[in-house]
Scaffold this motif. Sequence first.
Motif, mmCIF file in Angstrom:
data_model
loop_
_atom_site.group_PDB
_atom_site.id
_atom_site.type_symbol
_atom_site.label_atom_id
_atom_site.label_comp_id
_atom_site.label_asym_id
_atom_site.label_seq_id
_atom_site.Cartn_x
_atom_site.Cartn_y
_atom_site.Cartn_z
ATOM 1 N N PHE A 219 0.841 -1.188 0.000
ATOM 2 C CA PHE A 219 0.000 0.000 0.000
ATOM 3 C C PHE A 219 0.881 1.244 0.000
ATOM 4 C CE2 PHE A 219 -2.332 -2.972 3.032
ATOM 5 C CZ PHE A 219 -3.026 -3.612 2.007
ATOM 6 N N ARG A 220 0.305 2.348 -0.428
ATOM 7 C CA ARG A 220 0.983 3.636 -0.355
ATOM 8 C C ARG A 220 0.377 4.421 0.807
ATOM 9 N NH1 ARG A 220 -0.556 5.765 -4.941
ATOM 10 N NH2 ARG A 220 0.964 4.507 -6.065
ATOM 11 N N THR A 221 1.216 4.894 1.699
ATOM 12 C CA THR A 221 0.742 5.629 2.877
ATOM 13 C C THR A 221 0.792 7.123 2.607
ATOM 14 O OG1 THR A 221 1.618 3.871 4.284
ATOM 15 C CG2 THR A 221 1.036 5.932 5.348
ATOM 16 N N LEU A 222 -0.367 7.767 2.707
ATOM 17 C CA LEU A 222 -0.445 9.194 2.425
ATOM 18 C C LEU A 222 -0.318 10.049 3.678
ATOM 19 C CD1 LEU A 222 -3.312 9.366 -0.242
ATOM 20 C CD2 LEU A 222 -0.859 8.979 -0.569
ATOM 21 N N ALA A 223 -0.735 9.507 4.829
ATOM 22 C CA ALA A 223 -0.708 10.311 6.057
ATOM 23 C C ALA A 223 -0.914 9.427 7.268
ATOM 24 C CB ALA A 223 -1.797 11.395 6.009
ATOM 25 N N VAL A 224 -0.476 9.933 8.418
ATOM 26 C CA VAL A 224 -0.865 9.359 9.704
ATOM 27 C C VAL A 224 -1.924 10.282 10.297
ATOM 28 C CG1 VAL A 224 1.330 8.208 10.120
ATOM 29 C CG2 VAL A 224 0.994 10.544 10.950
ATOM 30 N N THR A 225 -2.748 9.743 11.176
ATOM 31 C CA THR A 225 -3.918 10.496 11.625
ATOM 32 C C THR A 225 -3.769 11.148 12.996
ATOM 33 O OG1 THR A 225 -4.946 8.549 12.624
ATOM 34 C CG2 THR A 225 -5.408 8.981 10.281
ATOM 35 N N THR A 226 -2.626 10.962 13.633
ATOM 36 C CA THR A 226 -2.392 11.638 14.901
ATOM 37 C C THR A 226 -2.049 13.106 14.650
ATOM 38 O OG1 THR A 226 -0.247 10.525 14.744
ATOM 39 C CG2 THR A 226 -1.740 9.759 16.456
ATOM 40 N N ALA A 227 -1.996 13.883 15.718
ATOM 41 C CA ALA A 227 -1.757 15.319 15.581
ATOM 42 C C ALA A 227 -0.350 15.618 15.066
ATOM 43 C CB ALA A 227 -1.994 16.013 16.912
ATOM 44 N N THR A 228 0.590 14.707 15.330
ATOM 45 C CA THR A 228 1.967 14.883 14.879
ATOM 46 C C THR A 228 2.422 13.647 14.109
ATOM 47 O OG1 THR A 228 2.822 13.984 16.961
ATOM 48 C CG2 THR A 228 2.538 16.381 16.833
ATOM 49 N N ARG A 229 3.544 13.754 13.438
ATOM 50 C CA ARG A 229 4.070 12.627 12.671
ATOM 51 C C ARG A 229 4.509 11.482 13.586
ATOM 52 N NH1 ARG A 229 7.107 14.705 7.195
ATOM 53 N NH2 ARG A 229 5.690 16.441 6.732
ATOM 54 N N SER A 230 4.539 10.292 13.007
ATOM 55 C CA SER A 230 4.970 9.118 13.753
ATOM 56 C C SER A 230 6.483 8.955 13.644
ATOM 57 C CB SER A 230 4.282 7.864 13.212
ATOM 58 O OG SER A 230 4.889 6.689 13.726
ATOM 59 N N PRO A 231 7.170 8.673 14.757
ATOM 60 C CA PRO A 231 8.628 8.476 14.705
ATOM 61 C C PRO A 231 9.059 7.340 13.798
ATOM 62 C CG PRO A 231 7.884 8.781 16.969
ATOM 63 C CD PRO A 231 6.657 8.623 16.137
ATOM 64 N N ILE A 232 8.213 6.325 13.595
ATOM 65 C CA ILE A 232 8.637 5.213 12.749
ATOM 66 C C ILE A 232 8.243 5.439 11.283
ATOM 67 C CG2 ILE A 232 8.557 3.597 14.671
ATOM 68 C CD1 ILE A 232 6.087 2.357 13.395
ATOM 69 N N LEU A 233 7.491 6.500 11.007
ATOM 70 C CA LEU A 233 7.196 6.899 9.628
ATOM 71 C C LEU A 233 7.439 8.411 9.503
ATOM 72 C CD1 LEU A 233 3.826 4.972 9.004
ATOM 73 C CD2 LEU A 233 6.079 4.357 8.105
ATOM 74 N N PRO A 234 8.669 8.841 9.760
ATOM 75 C CA PRO A 234 8.939 10.277 9.872
ATOM 76 C C PRO A 234 8.700 11.067 8.585
ATOM 77 C CG PRO A 234 10.986 9.034 9.784
ATOM 78 C CD PRO A 234 9.886 8.025 9.939
ATOM 79 N N ASP A 235 8.737 10.400 7.447
ATOM 80 C CA ASP A 235 8.546 11.099 6.177
ATOM 81 C C ASP A 235 7.083 11.163 5.747
ATOM 82 O OD1 ASP A 235 11.306 11.484 5.927
ATOM 83 O OD2 ASP A 235 11.575 9.533 4.953
ATOM 84 N N VAL A 236 6.214 10.522 6.521
ATOM 85 C CA VAL A 236 4.782 10.537 6.203
ATOM 86 C C VAL A 236 4.128 11.676 6.975
ATOM 87 C CG1 VAL A 236 2.619 9.236 6.324
ATOM 88 C CG2 VAL A 236 4.769 8.050 5.790
#
Length: 319
Positions: A219-236
């Motif tokens: 899959f292609r990940t476009l975004a994370v849904t938390t208020a800030t970025r995820s440390p394990i997906l820092p470029d998302v």
Amino acid sequence: MKIPRRQFLNLAVAASTLPISIRFAVAQSYPTRSVHLLEGFGAGGAPDIIARLIGQSLSDRLGQSFIIENRSGATGNIATEAIVRAPPDGYTLLLVNASNAINATMHNLTFDTVRDIAPVAGIVRVPLVMEVHPSIAARSVEEFIAYAKANPRKINMASAGIGSLPHVAGEMFKTMAGVDLFHVPYRGAQVFPALLTGEAQVYFGPLLSSIEYIRAGNFRTLAVTTATRSPILPDVPALGETLHGYEASAWYSLGAPQRTPEEVIEKLNKEVADPKFQARLANMGGTALGGSPADFAKLISDEVKKWSRLILAADMKRG
């Protein structure tokens, strides 16, 4: 026989402190047998993963087995109702999650989530990920919104069931982005086969159960849904970077039947806050919640209000 006043007072003090000392002794020895931890979504999903991790951590620290029971059905309501009816002795616990806050408005329940579940301890907050099938050409949230507006109701939005967190997270996205996606509910783990084949094209799924598919390039990940970025997906990016104020995360906590002894709750609360366990959660992309039982009570109360507004505004409520 007349008891001297001083002796009478000493006996009265001893009697008044007896229940406290008994409760303290119970808390000190707890648990003396296996504890059952119920989760409401079945084996293999994110709730099951968290339940088994916290169960193993508590078992290691407290010296008794924490048995995970998968009571799936009704988006977690079957497990929750079992806890409401369970003896308040600390030997039957519930993995409380965002679905409990959603269900408070989505369904006409025989119990009150805030009133009937005693908050024990917050465990972890984990992002959802907005993931799309490679057939969708969009490589950013902005491109996806533009594509969706040009193709109303032609994009299938998968969820783990009506009223599940992925469903309401997707509905929040639809409302804030002004797009019309076609909702297709699946039963739990059936979501991923549908996404892999392209039967569904977008999913707001828990990071814990999605990460291996993402790493494999399915899959292609476009975004994370938390208020800030995820440390394990820092470029998302965080979805809120495009849709200001968007936040819809999975969170997991421990709950117990009301009237469970405070001393037992306090002991469990302390043991959940194990630094080694919290470091393991961080490696999986989670943020430890921690805090007191009162902090957890505020979290679930706030989440009930948040999702209630969306559910009622979108006319999603079910019987």
